[in-house]
Design a protein around this motif. Structure first.
Motif, PDB file in Angstrom:
ATOM      1  N   TYR A  98     -13.720  -3.025   1.245  1.00 47.03           N
ATOM      2  CA  TYR A  98     -14.166  -3.720   2.460  1.00 47.03           C
ATOM      3  C   TYR A  98     -14.839  -5.048   2.122  1.00 47.03           C
ATOM      4  CZ  TYR A  98     -18.030  -0.783   0.846  1.00 47.03           C
ATOM      5  OH  TYR A  98     -18.958  -0.136   0.058  1.00 47.03           O
ATOM      6  N   THR A 133     -21.244   6.575  17.214  1.00 49.81           N
ATOM      7  CA  THR A 133     -20.176   6.526  16.215  1.00 49.81           C
ATOM      8  C   THR A 133     -19.181   7.654  16.427  1.00 49.81           C
ATOM      9  OG1 THR A 133     -21.728   5.543  14.628  1.00 49.81           O
ATOM     10  CG2 THR A 133     -19.694   6.474  13.744  1.00 49.81           C
ATOM     11  N   PRO A 173     -18.004   5.184   8.596  1.00 47.96           N
ATOM     12  CA  PRO A 173     -18.725   4.030   9.154  1.00 47.96           C
ATOM     13  C   PRO A 173     -20.220   4.279   9.244  1.00 47.96           C
ATOM     14  CG  PRO A 173     -17.758   5.312  10.916  1.00 47.96           C
ATOM     15  CD  PRO A 173     -17.284   5.940   9.628  1.00 47.96           C
ATOM     16  N   ASP A 213     -18.623   0.024  15.191  1.00 49.79           N
ATOM     17  CA  ASP A 213     -17.687  -1.087  15.023  1.00 49.79           C
ATOM     18  C   ASP A 213     -16.949  -1.033  13.680  1.00 49.79           C
ATOM     19  OD1 ASP A 213     -18.391  -1.986  17.493  1.00 49.79           O
ATOM     20  OD2 ASP A 213     -19.631  -3.655  16.791  1.00 49.79           O
ATOM     21  N   GLU A 214     -17.504  -0.326  12.706  1.00 50.23           N
ATOM     22  CA  GLU A 214     -16.859  -0.250  11.396  1.00 50.23           C
ATOM     23  C   GLU A 214     -15.628   0.645  11.402  1.00 50.23           C
ATOM     24  OE1 GLU A 214     -19.725   0.738   8.399  1.00 50.23           O
ATOM     25  OE2 GLU A 214     -20.920  -1.065   8.751  1.00 50.23           O
TER      26      GLU A 214
END
Length: 376
Positions: free
Chosen positions: A204, A33, A240, A244-245
């Motif tokens: 989100y 991350t 995140p 990917d977030e």
């Protein structure tokens, strides 16, 4: 990625900062991350002593070698206020050791939420003595504070002139701290916005009503644009749980100009819809109803009700409402069912709202399972 001056620290931070409270699955996930964030242009990593193993995981990534040099990377950790200098000295040393760093770019007093915390900060032999020693010997470059406290405490903390930056809550759906943003700007302080996606409305996972009203934008995008169009704000937290977030939030990392006519129209649509949906039951958040003898945070309860009724933001409302009575000074106040209909608030309300009835309705809509802080 755009970069902005972080107030009088003179650091240039990316407009998104990596918040590290949610990458706690394992050290490898944390490393991936962090690497993704750096590759996307983020140069500010923010952690805290209280975030589980976050400092340790970040320290492991730093020790393993990052994609940028130390001079290009800005690290903030946060340590809670202490009543004595010795505890703060120990905490600073422990954080530096866990992070594998010789110095912190920024140290935040974490959760300066109460008048007692402010007294500790201002005490002659309190925590700030240790912070000033760390600044003098180079282990800390800049000091600020984070807060979940009432506006009055935030303004008083800013007015101590001890701090170079502030981390606080401020979003389209929560503008109570607007005067704190303004005061911080007047004092040339950096402004870091805490959790605009999650605390800002769980944007989100928005309800369909909200998505329809925000078209052609997403609710998350509009909230980011509301904040980034304000040049008093330096950086927004993005937290995140996995690499990917980071993708969706950072799509707007280049969009820091003034609001466009289309964006302004979307905000006007939201406001008009709220007025129509709530009619004469809309709480305008003046806070005149406080203090409540039963310690109910009436404005916050009614803000959550506003959002649930107007935009179907019931899941968000339940999430935040569940924090009452479970999160201490991080989210103080009793639940709405504690109301004894004493009537103290009624003559103080300029809108003549039937506050006891609205509190009862809010409790019925929002009461669910108890919540707690993620790292509590």
């Amino acid at each position: 990625m755009q970069y902005r001056r972080f107030g009088k620290t003179n650091l240039r931070l990316s407009v998104f900062s990596l918040g590290t409270m949610r990458y706690l699955a394992d050290v490898e996930n944390a490393r991936q991350t962090i690497a993704k964030a750096l590759a996307l242009g983020i140069n500010h990593l923010e952690t805290a002593r209280g975030y589980g193993k976050s400092e340790e995981f970040l320290g492991s990534a730093i020790k393993a070698g990052l994609l940028v040099s130390r001079s290009q990377l800005h690290v903030t950790t946060k340590i809670p206020p202490t009543a004595d200098a010795d505890s703060m000295r120990r905490y600073i040393d422990e954080s530096l050791q866990r992070l594998n760093l010789d110095y912190l770019d920024c140290l935040g007093i974490h959760g300066l939420n109460t008048w007692e915390h402010l007294e500790w900060v201002q005490a002659k032999n309190g925590c700030m003595q240790a912070v000033q020693e760390a600044i003098a010997d180079g282990r800390v470059r800049h000091v600020g504070f984070s807060t979940h406290g009432p506006l009055e405490v935030i303004l008083a903390a800013i007015n101590t002139d001890f701090f170079e930056f502030v981390n606080l809550h401020y979003y389209y759906f929560f503008q109570r701290n607007a005067s704190a943003i303004q005061l911080a700007a007047q004092k040339d302080m950096g402004v870091f916005i805490i959790s605009p996606a999650d605390k800002g409305g769980r944007l989100y996972t928005p309800p369909q009503t909200l998505k329809d009203l925000c078209q052609p934008f997403s609710p998350l995008e509009l909230n980011y644009r509301f904040l980034l169009s304000d040049n008093r704000i330096t950086t927004l937290s993005v937290g995140p749980a996995k690499p990917d977030e980071l993708i969706e939030p950072l799509r707007v990392s280049e969009c820091d100009s003034e609001l466009t006519p289309a964006e302004i129209a979307a905000f006007e649509r939201l406001e008009n819809h709220q007025k129509a949906a709530l009619e004469t039951d809309k709480c305008s958040q003046c806070y005149a109803c406080l203090p409540c003898p039963e310690n109910i945070n009436i404005p916050e309860v009614l803000r959550l009700r506003n959002l649930a009724v107007a935009y179907d933001m019931t899941d968000y409302g339940k999430y935040r409402y569940g924090m009452f009575e479970n999160a201490g000074h991080w989210f103080p106040g009793m639940k709405a069912n504690r109301c004894i209909e004493c009537g103290d608030c009624l003559p103080r309300c300029p809108e003549k709202l039937d506050i006891p009835a609205l509190l009862e309705d809010a409790h019925e809509r929002l009461n669910g399972k108890a919540g707690r802080r993620l790292w509590g």
